[in-house]
Design a protein around this motif. Structure first.
Motif, PDB file in Angstrom:
ATOM      1  N   UNK A  69       0.809  -1.210   0.000  1.00  0.00           N
ATOM      2  CA  UNK A  69       0.000   0.000   0.000  1.00  0.00           C
ATOM      3  C   UNK A  69       0.846   1.265   0.000  1.00  0.00           C
ATOM      4  N   UNK A  70       0.209   2.384   0.366  1.00  0.00           N
ATOM      5  CA  UNK A  70       0.909   3.667   0.376  1.00  0.00           C
ATOM      6  C   UNK A  70       0.693   4.413   1.692  1.00  0.00           C
ATOM      7  N   UNK A  71       0.204   3.716   2.724  1.00  0.00           N
ATOM      8  CA  UNK A  71      -0.134   4.381   3.986  1.00  0.00           C
ATOM      9  C   UNK A  71       1.025   4.445   4.966  1.00  0.00           C
ATOM     10  N   UNK A  72       0.652   4.685   6.235  1.00  0.00           N
ATOM     11  CA  UNK A  72       1.631   4.878   7.305  1.00  0.00           C
ATOM     12  C   UNK A  72       2.643   3.727   7.424  1.00  0.00           C
ATOM     13  N   UNK A  73       2.213   2.440   7.351  1.00  0.00           N
ATOM     14  CA  UNK A  73       3.198   1.358   7.493  1.00  0.00           C
ATOM     15  C   UNK A  73       4.286   1.389   6.419  1.00  0.00           C
ATOM     16  N   UNK A  74       3.929   1.726   5.194  1.00  0.00           N
ATOM     17  CA  UNK A  74       4.957   1.734   4.156  1.00  0.00           C
ATOM     18  C   UNK A  74       5.880   2.947   4.314  1.00  0.00           C
ATOM     19  N   UNK A  75       5.332   4.051   4.789  1.00  0.00           N
ATOM     20  CA  UNK A  75       6.174   5.218   5.098  1.00  0.00           C
ATOM     21  C   UNK A  75       7.196   4.830   6.160  1.00  0.00           C
ATOM     22  N   UNK A  76       6.716   4.116   7.176  1.00  0.00           N
ATOM     23  CA  UNK A  76       7.601   3.668   8.242  1.00  0.00           C
ATOM     24  C   UNK A  76       8.616   2.641   7.719  1.00  0.00           C
ATOM     25  N   UNK A  77       8.209   1.797   6.760  1.00  0.00           N
ATOM     26  CA  UNK A  77       9.131   0.828   6.165  1.00  0.00           C
ATOM     27  C   UNK A  77      10.262   1.544   5.439  1.00  0.00           C
ATOM     28  N   UNK A  78       9.915   2.614   4.727  1.00  0.00           N
ATOM     29  CA  UNK A  78      10.898   3.315   3.896  1.00  0.00           C
ATOM     30  C   UNK A  78      11.804   4.226   4.713  1.00  0.00           C
ATOM     31  N   UNK A  79      11.269   4.712   5.830  1.00  0.00           N
ATOM     32  CA  UNK A  79      11.998   5.673   6.630  1.00  0.00           C
ATOM     33  C   UNK A  79      13.334   5.074   7.085  1.00  0.00           C
ATOM     34  N   UNK A  80      14.420   5.720   6.708  1.00  0.00           N
ATOM     35  CA  UNK A  80      15.739   5.244   7.118  1.00  0.00           C
ATOM     36  C   UNK A  80      16.383   4.299   6.132  1.00  0.00           C
ATOM     37  N   UNK A  81      15.740   4.035   5.002  1.00  0.00           N
ATOM     38  CA  UNK A  81      16.277   3.083   4.031  1.00  0.00           C
ATOM     39  C   UNK A  81      17.498   3.645   3.310  1.00  0.00           C
ATOM     40  N   UNK A  82      18.471   2.749   3.016  1.00  0.00           N
ATOM     41  CA  UNK A  82      19.604   3.169   2.194  1.00  0.00           C
ATOM     42  C   UNK A  82      19.294   2.959   0.716  1.00  0.00           C
ATOM     43  N   UNK A  83      18.474   1.950   0.438  1.00  0.00           N
ATOM     44  CA  UNK A  83      18.180   1.621  -0.957  1.00  0.00           C
ATOM     45  C   UNK A  83      16.860   0.869  -1.003  1.00  0.00           C
ATOM     46  N   UNK A  84      16.082   1.106  -2.071  1.00  0.00           N
ATOM     47  CA  UNK A  84      14.784   0.455  -2.192  1.00  0.00           C
ATOM     48  C   UNK A  84      14.768  -0.452  -3.419  1.00  0.00           C
ATOM     49  N   UNK A  85      14.292  -1.680  -3.248  1.00  0.00           N
ATOM     50  CA  UNK A  85      14.098  -2.575  -4.378  1.00  0.00           C
ATOM     51  C   UNK A  85      12.599  -2.663  -4.656  1.00  0.00           C
ATOM     52  N   UNK A  86      12.191  -2.258  -5.864  1.00  0.00           N
ATOM     53  CA  UNK A  86      10.778  -2.321  -6.243  1.00  0.00           C
ATOM     54  C   UNK A  86      10.563  -3.601  -7.039  1.00  0.00           C
ATOM     55  N   UNK A  87       9.588  -4.404  -6.622  1.00  0.00           N
ATOM     56  CA  UNK A  87       9.278  -5.623  -7.372  1.00  0.00           C
ATOM     57  C   UNK A  87       7.923  -5.419  -8.039  1.00  0.00           C
TER      58      UNK A  87
END
Lengths: 297, 287, 112
Positions: free
Chosen positions: A176-194
């Motif tokens: 999704x695009x809500x609060x949990x995913x914001x929290x998942x991304x917060x602090x990330x060095x790199x994102x892998x989109x599948x």
């Protein structure tokens, strides 16, 4: 320590299988955090031992102390969620409907309502089948994932990684695009989109990438089942080029995925049709690109 | 009859089944398909037709009048941190607000009246065979439940007479699923015969039992995995309504956004089986 | 001038916290008095939602001129910070506070 987050927007794209494959390729150097708590399936592939379990609390739940309640109905009048029905002449909290806003407790003239922390599930620290560490969680029915739970799981993974001198934390991100995913991304060095080359795959990829872009995190993309719809795959490639997203790999439509999952295995344990090779290459790319990001290049 | 199509996890073919079943049943009956997966409404990508109606949907949020003693009670009573006092002003965060009215009604100066704020929209589309209603939450909005509740109301007001309602429910086992399936007479759980599918199915089954729902299972890509899902259903006494084969051609049609049963006779046979099952349910329920 | 950092500790050698809303500490350096003050923000871990705007509110009250952080604030937090008129520099995700300050002085951080 680096933090690599795998997300997809849409379900069923193979995100968890790919993340689990990376986890195996990374070995004990990687601590895995399963933040896809709504469909926490990582444990089926990594077979953790559920060694350490703790209850998790999030939000509030109203309780009526029937000894002091006079059934004056003030609480039910202010509740906007129809969560305080009268059952057998007694005002009662409907736990599924209660939002935990505390309005009832604030207005109760008898002070007969108290707010308690709501137990929404459990979180675990486990050793996987290859001896690495997995931090994961399980939600109860009707409970929702939250930024808090994701932050908890990720944080625990980071603390363990630091202690064990592991190089990186690999996060199976929330949908999704809500609060949990914001929290998942917060602090990330790199994102892998599948993603997958379907109308919904591209649609959801664009939505979730908006967030990645906003947080200014470098990203790479894996297109799963790429040969299913070459035209759509081209469209995704164009989108990636326009947004400066690294192209990590195209995986073919291959029933090996399902075969592997059926046996509780990841694709890299199944050396068929060159899939292992493709994933090894993309894992190397992910590590290299996330290093660049760390050095601020 | 109200039928909800749900699944424990995403990507099992829930939307594919909902759209194909709607088109198939509409050959003989009046059908409305309602996409209640409001955070990611994807049914519409597979459906073409004419937009008959579009309504914006609102939730109530507090709005600061711009003048008060800044006592801070509003901030203190909000459990969701949707109201903050910042220096000499009060700020409201609409996406965090749960519309509980506490700040507004407990404000001693009535400085925070509740006002409507758009949270999403409902579109009604007429296709060749059936009516389609799509409910979509605006980006950034987090509470799906109120919009799903309003969509149920919309159907009652506008499409009450359709013989069959099919809800494309959100995936998972959280509150939006409960709200989406609340009024359904029957729930179809779509799953895959893999450990993932089985795990998520068992969670969905637990949820449906807790809600005291009548439900059955459709196994998608049934020839791909193992027998654990059918064995589980048998052991638990859950009817398996249909088994949809795994087929590259089906995956291709899906990726192009096309209806499948018109091109793959095997799928049509399985939809017939579902129809027959539902018909028996309906008749059984009446007698 | 007052400069705020999102951090995981209370000294110049502490690591910066790449997160904004759920940062563990906020450090504020006053370039005039050469003082380094710290605020313990760890209680934020108990909040299910809305961590961003709450941390932004704390910053608003501290009233620094500049914020140095990692990924940058989300939409709600950014709306609060806008009101305080401070400048935000991002990209200081994985370094010590000291290095982040140097990076800022050398113009190596991006303005949000």
């Amino acid at each position: 320590m680096k933090e690599i987050v795998v997300i997809s927007g849409k379900g069923g794209t193979g995100k968890t299988s790919i993340t689990a494959s990376f986890a195996l390729l990374g070995g004990k150097n990687v601590v895995v955090a399963d933040c896809d708590v709504d469909a926490a399936d990582m444990h089926l592939l990594l077979q953790p031992d559920f060694k350490q379990a703790e209850d998790f609390y999030s939000g509030l739940l109203a309780h009526i102390d029937t000894d002091n309640c006079t059934n004056c109905a003030v609480c039910a009048d202010v509740c906007r969620f129809d969560a305080i029905p009268v059952i057998d002449g007694q005002h009662t909290i409907n736990e599924i409907s209660c939002e935990g806003c505390s309005y009832c407790a604030r207005v109760c003239p008898e002070k007969a309502i108290r707010m308690e922390e709501r137990n929404v599930g459990q979180w675990f620290v486990s050793t996987t089948k290859i001896g690495s560490t997995l931090v994961h969680a399980r939600l109860g029915i009707g409970a929702e994932n939250s930024g808090k739970l994701v932050a908890k799981v990720k944080n625990e993974a980071k603390v363990i990684a630091e202690k064990n001198k592991a190089e990186l934390v690999l996060v199976d991100g929330s949908p999704g695009v809500g609060c949990p995913v914001v929290s998942s991304l917060s602090g990330a060095s790199y994102v892998v989109l599948v993603t997958e080359p379907t109308v919904s795959g591209l649609h959801d990829l664009k939505r979730v990438y908006e967030l990645v872009h906003k947080f200014n995190i470098s990203a790479g993309c894996i297109i799963n089942k790429a040969d299913l719809n070459p035209q759509m795959t081209d469209e995704i490639m164009d989108f990636m080029a326009g947004e400066n997203i690294d192209h990590l790999a195209n995986l073919p439509y291959d029933e090996t995925f399902t075969k592997a999952v059926t046996q509780g295995k990841t694709i890299v344990e199944f050396d068929e049709n060159g899939l292992r090779r493709i994933l090894e290459d993309s894992w190397e790319k992910v590590k290299k690109e996330s290093d660049k990001q760390r050095r601020g290049i | 009859m109200k039928i909800a199509v749900a699944s424990g996890k995403g990507g099992t073919g829930k939307t594919t089944l909902a759209t194909n079943l709607a088109a198939f049943l509409s050959e003989r009956r009046r059908v409305v398909l309602i996409d209640l997966d409001v955070e990611e409404p994807n049914s519409g990508l597979f459906i073409k037709g004419q937009i008959l109606k579009k309504e914006d949907k609102y939730k109530m949020i507090p709005e600061w009048s711009g003048e008060c003693s800044l006592c801070g009670i509003c901030q203190d009573v909000c459990e969701f941190h949707a109201v903050l006092r910042l220096g000499t002003q009060i700020m409201v965060f609409p996406e965090l607000c749960h519309s509980c009215y506490a700040c507004s009604e407990l404000c001693p100066e009535s400085a925070l009246p509740m006002v409507p704020k758009k949270m999403g929209s409902i579109k009604q589309i007429q296709t060749d065979g059936f009516a389609f209603v799509e409910s979509r939450l605006d980006i950034g909005e987090e509470q799906a439940v109120p919009l799903i509740a309003q969509t149920h109301k919309y159907i009652e007001a506008n499409l009450k007479d359709e013989e069959i309602r099919i809800y494309d429910s959100p995936p998972g086992t959280s509150c939006p699923v409960i709200e989406a399936t609340k009024t359904a007479d029957f729930v179809i759980l779509v799953t895959e015969p893999t450990p993932f599918g089985l795990h998520d199915l068992s969670l969905a089954v637990e949820t449906m039992r807790e809600l005291k729902k009548d439900f059955g299972v459709v196994i998608n890509r049934f020839d791909l995995g193992n027998d654990d899902v059918p064995d589980y259903c048998e052991k638990e006494g859950i009817p398996v309504l249909a088994r949809i084969p795994n087929d590259r051609h089906i995956a291709e049609l899906y990726s192009q956004g096309k209806l499948i049963y018109k091109h793959v006779p095997q799928v049509e046979t399985q939809l017939q089986a579902i129809e027959q099952f539902l018909e028996e349910k309906l008749n059984g329920g009446r007698s | 001038m007052k400069i705020a950092f999102t951090t995981k500790g209370t000294t110049w050698d502490a690591a910066t916290d790449p997160r904004f809303g759920r940062t563990e500490y906020i450090l504020v350096y006053d370039t005039e008095t050469n003082e380094l003050m710290s605020y313990d923000n760890r209680a934020i871990a108990n909040e299910a939602h809305g961590a961003g705007p709450q941390t932004a509110q704390k910053l608003f009250e501290m009233n620094p001129d500049i914020l140095i952080t990692g990924n940058g604030p989300g939409g709600n937090a950014a709306a609060v910070l806008e009101k305080s008129g401070l400048k935000i520099y991002i990209g200081a995700g994985e370094m010590t506070v000291k290095d982040a300050y140097e990076a800022y002085k050398n113009g190596n951080l991006k303005e949000f």
